[in-house]
Scaffold this active site. Structure first.
Site, mmCIF file in Angstrom:
data_model
loop_
_atom_site.group_PDB
_atom_site.id
_atom_site.type_symbol
_atom_site.label_atom_id
_atom_site.label_comp_id
_atom_site.label_asym_id
_atom_site.label_seq_id
_atom_site.Cartn_x
_atom_site.Cartn_y
_atom_site.Cartn_z
ATOM 1 C CG HIS A 100 -1.850 1.081 1.371
ATOM 2 N ND1 HIS A 100 -1.725 2.067 2.333
ATOM 3 C CD2 HIS A 100 -2.965 1.381 0.664
ATOM 4 C CE1 HIS A 100 -2.731 2.905 2.214
ATOM 5 N NE2 HIS A 100 -3.499 2.519 1.211
ATOM 6 N NE ARG A 101 -1.787 5.661 1.283
ATOM 7 C CZ ARG A 101 -2.321 6.444 2.203
ATOM 8 N NH1 ARG A 101 -1.562 7.346 2.809
ATOM 9 N NH2 ARG A 101 -3.597 6.371 2.520
ATOM 10 C CD GLU A 122 -2.834 1.785 -3.271
ATOM 11 O OE1 GLU A 122 -2.070 2.141 -2.361
ATOM 12 O OE2 GLU A 122 -3.973 2.239 -3.394
ATOM 13 C CG HIS A 180 -3.627 9.185 -0.044
ATOM 14 N ND1 HIS A 180 -4.378 10.032 0.728
ATOM 15 C CD2 HIS A 180 -4.309 8.015 -0.106
ATOM 16 C CE1 HIS A 180 -5.473 9.401 1.138
ATOM 17 N NE2 HIS A 180 -5.453 8.175 0.651
HETATM 18 O O1 G3P Z 1 -6.770 1.750 -2.493
HETATM 19 C C1 G3P Z 1 -6.951 0.990 -1.341
HETATM 20 C C2 G3P Z 1 -6.738 1.920 -0.265
HETATM 21 O O2 G3P Z 1 -5.502 2.519 -0.550
HETATM 22 C C3 G3P Z 1 -7.786 2.973 -0.249
HETATM 23 O O3 G3P Z 1 -7.494 3.896 0.649
HETATM 24 O O4 G3P Z 1 -7.157 6.232 1.014
HETATM 25 O O5 G3P Z 1 -5.236 4.692 1.246
HETATM 26 O O6 G3P Z 1 -6.116 5.268 -0.994
HETATM 27 P P1 G3P Z 1 -6.431 5.079 0.441
HETATM 28 CA CA CA Z 2 -5.142 3.759 -2.557
#
Ligand code: G3P
Ligand code: CA
Length: 340
Positions: free
Chosen positions: A24-25, A51, A66
């Site tokens: 995530h990121r 991601e 983000h």
């Molecule tokens: O994309 C999945 C998750 O990342 C969604 O939340 O706000 O971290 O982009 P956000």
């Molecule tokens: Ca995301």
């Protein structure tokens, strides 16, 4: 129909084998989020997918952030103090510095910083803001070097807002995926969005798998709100809502409380039937976001993220988003019994 069959075949096999660990990121629990260094670390750790969240520059280039307001994760306030303004983003007044007001050349003068005070600050000021094309080049090079497929999981951020400004995210996204040969039904790619209408449009433009994100049950996707439509995320999580999503997407990315909620005292509740119902609708399920650090890990997991991962893997997930792909991989590969 053929596209759906290929995706279901590919990813139901993946579900039987191992749930995907989506960084995530990048490995954002360890490095400033959405930097090449955070993505590379995630790949080194063994993440299946990385991601990037995507926003546009003034000159229409997709960059990984983000949100389009840049000051929480870059040094823009120091480099461009006079460029602070107020904008309305998805119906909310926001003051700051916005990606769509800066050219890529200007963005490239910025350096990333850690968003969260509770995390490692030692890499602040070191790393550039990457373009989506640079991220795809990293994925291609690292996949070849490591002889394994590393997937990419781009999210369109504020698609209605950017389209209204003449900076629609989808055309450059599709162009970049096509150039990287990641535009096929069986490509190691998922395109995600919290909005509905851009995913529906994308389903007519690309064979690449799509994922509908679900936010807070009481909230509406912004495109629905902007169009005066009543659809909430709670509506989308019903059986009928999930079937409707399966008409244009191959997967669903719910906030993890849709699967195991945590009460105000920090106690995890009994799992819901969400995963089974989403599977029944033909959707793969990739919840977000798993975080090992104390401000985020619920009390009832006793400071041990593996307990949370095992509880979720037992629900038969097809993947999950984690800031700490190392912890997710350890849980998946060494600690947790997998659901049959
Ligand atoms: O994309 C999945 C998750 O990342 C969604 O939340 O706000 O971290 O982009 P956000
Ligand atoms: Ca995301």
């Amino acid at each position: 129909m053929l596209r759906l069959a290929i995706v279901l075949c590919l990813f139901s096999f993946t579900a039987i084998a191992k749930p995907l660990v989506i960084a995530h990121r990048g490995a954002s629990g360890h490095m400033p989020e959405h930097t090449i260094e955070a993505y590379r670390l995630a790949i080194e750790m063994g993440a299946d997918f990385i991601e990037p969240d995507l926003v546009s520059t003034k000159d229409g280039v997709l960059i990984a952030r983000h949100e389009n307001e840049l000051s929480d994760t870059t040094d823009v306030a120091v480099k461009f103090p006079e460029r602070k303004i107020q904008r309305t983003i998805d119906g909310r007044a926001v003051e700051g510095w916005f990606s769509e007001d800066f050219t890529l050349a200007e963005i490239k003068t910025l350096r990333a910083k850690e968003r969260l005070a509770s995390r490692n600050q030692s890499n602040n000021g070191k790393f550039e803001i990457p373009t989506f094309n640079e991220i795809l080049a990293l994925v291609t090079a690292e996949s070849a070097k490591r002889n394994r497929t590393i997937g990419v999981y781009p999210e369109t951020k504020h698609p209605t807002y950017f389209a209204a400004r003449g900076l629609a995210l989808e055309p450059p996204l599709l162009k970049a995926l096509a150039a990287a040969k990641l535009d096929r039904a069986n490509s190691a790619v998922f395109i995600q969005s919290f909005e509905v209408s851009n995913l529906k449009r994308l389903s007519t433009l690309t064979k690449a798998p799509l994922v509908q994100l679900l936010g807070d049950p009481d909230e509406r996707p912004y495109d629905q709100e902007a169009a005066g439509l009543p659809l909430t995320y709670a509506d989308m999580a019903t059986d009928a809502g999930l079937r409707a999503i399966a008409g244009y997407a191959q997967g669903i990315g719910p906030y993890k409380a849709y699967i195991i909620a945590v009460d105000k005292a920090g106690q995890a509740q009994a799992p819901t039937d969400f995963v089974a119902r989403a599977h029944q609708a033909g959707l793969v399920v990739h919840p977000y976001t798993f975080r090992s650090d104390a401000p985020f890990l619920a009390k009832s997991y006793g400071g041990n993220p593996t307990v949370e991962y095992c509880a979720f893997f037992a629900q038969g997930l097809d993947g999950l988003f984690s800031d700490f792909p190392d912890a997710a991989l350890k849980a998946r590969d060494k600690s947790c019994p997998m659901a049959p």
